[in-house]
Design an enzyme around this catalytic site. Structure first.
Site, PDB file in Angstrom:
ATOM      1  N   GLU A   1       0.912  -1.042   0.074  1.00 19.05           N
ATOM      2  CA  GLU A   1      -0.138  -0.097  -0.002  1.00 19.05           C
ATOM      3  C   GLU A   1       0.844   1.248   0.000  1.00 19.05           C
ATOM      4  O   GLU A   1       1.305   1.678   0.953  1.00 19.05           O
ATOM      5  CB  GLU A   1      -1.021  -0.028   1.217  1.00 19.05           C
TER       6      GLU A   1
ATOM      7  N   CYS B   1      -2.192   9.276   2.257  1.00 18.31           N
ATOM      8  CA  CYS B   1      -1.933   8.580   0.807  1.00 18.31           C
ATOM      9  C   CYS B   1      -3.073   9.057   0.007  1.00 18.31           C
ATOM     10  O   CYS B   1      -2.867   9.129  -1.262  1.00 18.31           O
ATOM     11  CB  CYS B   1      -1.759   7.239   1.036  1.00 18.31           C
TER      12      CYS B   1
HETATM   13  P1  NAD Z   1       6.869   4.745   7.783  1.00 18.10           P
HETATM   14  O1  NAD Z   1       8.323   5.566   7.996  1.00 18.10           O
HETATM   15  O2  NAD Z   1       6.015   4.906   9.037  1.00 18.10           O
HETATM   16  O3  NAD Z   1       7.044   3.532   7.281  1.00 18.10           O
HETATM   17  C1  NAD Z   1       6.370   2.270   7.107  1.00 18.10           C
HETATM   18  C2  NAD Z   1       6.692   1.142   7.733  1.00 18.10           C
HETATM   19  O4  NAD Z   1       8.001   0.570   7.061  1.00 18.10           O
HETATM   20  C3  NAD Z   1       7.067   1.425   9.120  1.00 18.10           C
HETATM   21  O5  NAD Z   1       6.534   0.308  10.045  1.00 18.10           O
HETATM   22  C4  NAD Z   1       8.592   1.325   9.210  1.00 18.10           C
HETATM   23  O6  NAD Z   1       9.268   0.950  10.395  1.00 18.10           O
HETATM   24  C5  NAD Z   1       8.569   0.343   8.061  1.00 18.10           C
HETATM   25  N1  NAD Z   1      10.052   0.441   7.637  1.00 18.10           N
HETATM   26  C6  NAD Z   1      10.985   1.385   7.296  1.00 18.10           C
HETATM   27  N2  NAD Z   1      12.026   1.134   6.659  1.00 18.10           N
HETATM   28  C7  NAD Z   1      12.214  -0.038   6.605  1.00 18.10           C
HETATM   29  C8  NAD Z   1      13.046  -1.164   6.146  1.00 18.10           C
HETATM   30  N3  NAD Z   1      14.253  -0.618   5.553  1.00 18.10           N
HETATM   31  N4  NAD Z   1      12.649  -2.431   6.210  1.00 18.10           N
HETATM   32  C9  NAD Z   1      11.750  -2.788   6.611  1.00 18.10           C
HETATM   33  N5  NAD Z   1      10.766  -1.977   7.191  1.00 18.10           N
HETATM   34  C10 NAD Z   1      10.953  -0.584   7.078  1.00 18.10           C
HETATM   35  O7  NAD Z   1       6.186   5.456   6.449  1.00 18.10           O
HETATM   36  P2  NAD Z   1       6.597   6.280   5.331  1.00 18.10           P
HETATM   37  O8  NAD Z   1       7.479   5.156   4.535  1.00 18.10           O
HETATM   38  O9  NAD Z   1       7.129   7.692   5.863  1.00 18.10           O
HETATM   39  O10 NAD Z   1       5.148   6.551   4.493  1.00 18.10           O
HETATM   40  C11 NAD Z   1       4.870   7.472   3.727  1.00 18.10           C
HETATM   41  C12 NAD Z   1       4.359   6.894   2.456  1.00 18.10           C
HETATM   42  O11 NAD Z   1       3.460   5.838   2.725  1.00 18.10           O
HETATM   43  C13 NAD Z   1       3.930   7.714   1.637  1.00 18.10           C
HETATM   44  O12 NAD Z   1       4.554   7.507   0.174  1.00 18.10           O
HETATM   45  C14 NAD Z   1       2.262   7.606   1.781  1.00 18.10           C
HETATM   46  O13 NAD Z   1       1.592   7.905   0.593  1.00 18.10           O
HETATM   47  C15 NAD Z   1       2.316   6.027   1.881  1.00 18.10           C
HETATM   48  N6  NAD Z   1       0.950   5.713   2.420  1.00 18.10           N
HETATM   49  C16 NAD Z   1       0.459   4.708   1.712  1.00 18.10           C
HETATM   50  C17 NAD Z   1      -1.033   4.375   2.209  1.00 18.10           C
HETATM   51  C18 NAD Z   1      -1.748   3.301   1.568  1.00 18.10           C
HETATM   52  O14 NAD Z   1      -2.826   3.068   2.212  1.00 18.10           O
HETATM   53  N7  NAD Z   1      -1.599   3.318   0.317  1.00 18.10           N
HETATM   54  C19 NAD Z   1      -1.200   4.867   3.617  1.00 18.10           C
HETATM   55  C20 NAD Z   1      -0.703   5.689   4.290  1.00 18.10           C
HETATM   56  C21 NAD Z   1       0.776   6.127   3.708  1.00 18.10           C
END
Ligand code: NAD
Length: 488
Positions: free
Chosen positions: A217, A255
């Site tokens: 997602e 998102c």
């Molecule tokens: P985040 O930093 O919270 O990361 C998401 C998850 O990935 C966390 O649990 C984090 O600990 C884990 N993570 C981070 N690095 C990792 C690695 N190297 N290996 C394994 N796990 C790891 O969130 P973010 O990445 O800043 O999210 C923002 C993005 O998410 C935006 O692009 C947003 O659009 C997207 N998003 C999508 C949805 C959807 O439902 N499609 C919802 C919310 C956010």
């Protein structure tokens, strides 16, 4: 309740324990699944104040916004799942052709096994518990890895999930990227990841090692087309909803928030004036809008405005305070299309407005772009609506509103192409975390020897009839009343 903060190397034991728990068969029972959903409802309702506090600490969300976007949506969704679960777990009868008589065909949903869910910081409760409820409804054991960037919510989940759910089959593992990567070294039966595409690639690469299926997602730039709306009232309703989907949902850190607007040139000044006056009426206190997550994201957003041509396109707002992590609702008119603000996902309270000659031109504008999670259009033009549905591709399309599709249990939520894959919410969550097992029950009563060697033209002719379901000809041939080698 003690939080689970695993040391490196201890995760293997945790995963093995989960697998053992799942293999005991307990999580498959309907009563167990119903009890978990009941536990989730109690968790949200009994711990409402603690959740409001956590969301406020993490993101400065007002309790009404938190209730609208997270708690309210979740409880509604859990109730819907609880109400329908008995129906969803029931085997579905499938058609079996007469040639297979006697035969009974079923599709039986079975739990996938042990599931890992990564949630994201912007809806830190919703994006953790919505998929968790689906995975539990489908009868799986689950490890939840909340985002470390919303630490109060993560700590709340770690402390309270064991109090409300079966602590042996549902675990919360807290930690940052290293813990995330370490979790991905283990074998899971399904991984759902919500976050950015860079980490999505890491997840998918690591999942490939164990052939683990994943649902990603991810993010995108969700466009919003604003067509001419004839009445003042309609314009005002559209503007209310645009503001709701840009600034009032975690300050645009969502998102499916509107990323930018496409509008006819001559309508743009009217739209901008209406946006400004409505923003003034909606955000009478700073705390009615969430704050930016942290300094890193604050700097990312303010850097988007630094380009000279982008800065000179600001027509409203633009002020930002790094101490309070607040950025004023900001509107830009026609920033350069090759600037970062128009090529990267914004994920914050900045709204570019891009003008087109005619509303229909929006479709040509969108077609070559990566497929977004959502496309929005405010229009009464049925032809335009049809063209948007038919000629563009996105996770969802919403007309005359925005973001609200997230709250519907009856439609799937998820992306396409670069915005991700795998859909959930409502029954789609149950399906995402279930395996649909085909079950065929045949009898030994009737046997057609033409299915087996030694081969000859008679058998070829009979098989041709079978695959055409040409029963009359088949019976005649079996009775020797039709030349058996004829295929016509
Ligand atoms: P985040 O930093 O919270 O990361 C998401 C998850 O990935 C966390 O649990 C984090 O600990 C884990 N993570 C981070 N690095 C990792 C690695 N190297 N290996 C394994 N796990 C790891 O969130 P973010 O990445 O800043 O999210 C923002 C993005 O998410 C935006 O692009 C947003 O659009 C997207 N998003 C999508 C949805 C959807 O439902 N499609 C919802 C919310 C956010």
């Amino acid at each position: 309740m003690a939080e689970e903060k695993p040391q490196h190397g201890s995760l293997g034991g945790l995963v093995a324990g989960m697998r053992e728990g799942h293999e005991s068969g307990r999580t498959k029972e309907l009563e167990w699944r119903q009890a978990q959903l009941g536990g989730l409802i109690r968790l949200i309702t009994e711990e409402e104040d603690a959740i409001f506090n956590a969301l406020h600490e993490d993101l400065g969300k007002h309790r009404v916004e938190s209730f609208r976007d997270e708690l309210g949506v979740l409880v509604k969704s859990f109730r819907n799942t609880l109400q329908n679960l008995k129906k969803w777990v029931a085997p579905e009868k499938a058609h079996a052709p007469l040639i297979s008589f006697p035969c009974n065909a079923l599709v039986v949903p079975e739990p996938i096994g042990v599931v890992l869910i990564f949630s994201c910081w912007n809806l830190p409760l919703g994006l953790a518990l919505e998929p968790l409820s689906g995975a539990l409804a489908a009868g799986n054991a689950v490890v939840l890895k909340p985002s470390e960037l919303a630490p109060s919510t993560a700590a709340f989940l770690a402390a309270n999930i064991p109090r409300y759910l079966d602590a042996k089959a549902v675990k919360v593992v807290q930690g940052g990227p290293e813990i995330g990567e370490e979790l991905m070294e283990h074998r899971w039966d399904k991984v759902l990841f919500t976050g950015n595409a860079r980490v999505g690639r890491i997840i998918m690469t690591k999942a490939a090692k164990h052939l683990t299926p994943v649902a990603l997602e991810l993010g995108s730039k969700c466009p919003c087309i604003v067509d001419w709306l004839d009445s003042k009232r309609d314009c005002q309703v559209a503007v209310n909803r645009i503001i709701g989907a840009k600034w009032s949902t975690c300050a645009g850190q969502a998102c499916i928030a509107i990323d930018y607007i496409l509008v006819e040139e001559q309508f743009a000044p009217i739209l901008i004036e209406l946006l400004k006056s409505t923003l003034e009426r909606f955000f009478t206190e700073p705390e009615y809008m969430a704050r930016i997550l942290n300094e890193k994201h604050f700097d990312r957003l303010t850097n988007l405005l630094k380009d000279h041509q982008v800065a000179s396109s600001i027509v409203h707002g633009g002020h930002a305070d790094r101490k309070t992590l607040r950025i004023e609702p900001t509107i830009l008119l026609n920033p350069p299309l090759d600037s970062d603000i128009m090529t990267e996902e914004i994920f914050g309270p900045l709204l570019p407005i891009v003008t087109v000659n005619k509303t229909e031109d929006c479709i040509a504008f969108l077609k070559p772009k990566p497929k977004p999670l959502a496309i929005y259009a405010f229009t009464k033009d049925e032809m335009l609506k049809q063209r948007i549905i038919a000629e563009t591709s996105s996770g969802s399309v919403t007309f005359n509103d925005a973001i609200v599709q997230y709250g519907l249990d009856s439609v799937p939520f998820g992306g396409i192409g670069q915005s991700g894959f795998g859909q959930y919410h409502g029954k789609y969550s149950f399906e995402l975390f279930s395996h649909r097992k085909a079950v065929l029950r045949r009898s030994l009563l009737i046997e057609f020897m033409f299915r087996y060697p030694p081969w000859d033209e008679y058998k070829m002719g009979m098989l041709r009839r079978v695959f055409r379901f040409d029963y009359l000809s088949l019976v005649l041939a079996l009775l020797g009343l039709r030349h058996c080698c004829r295929t016509a």
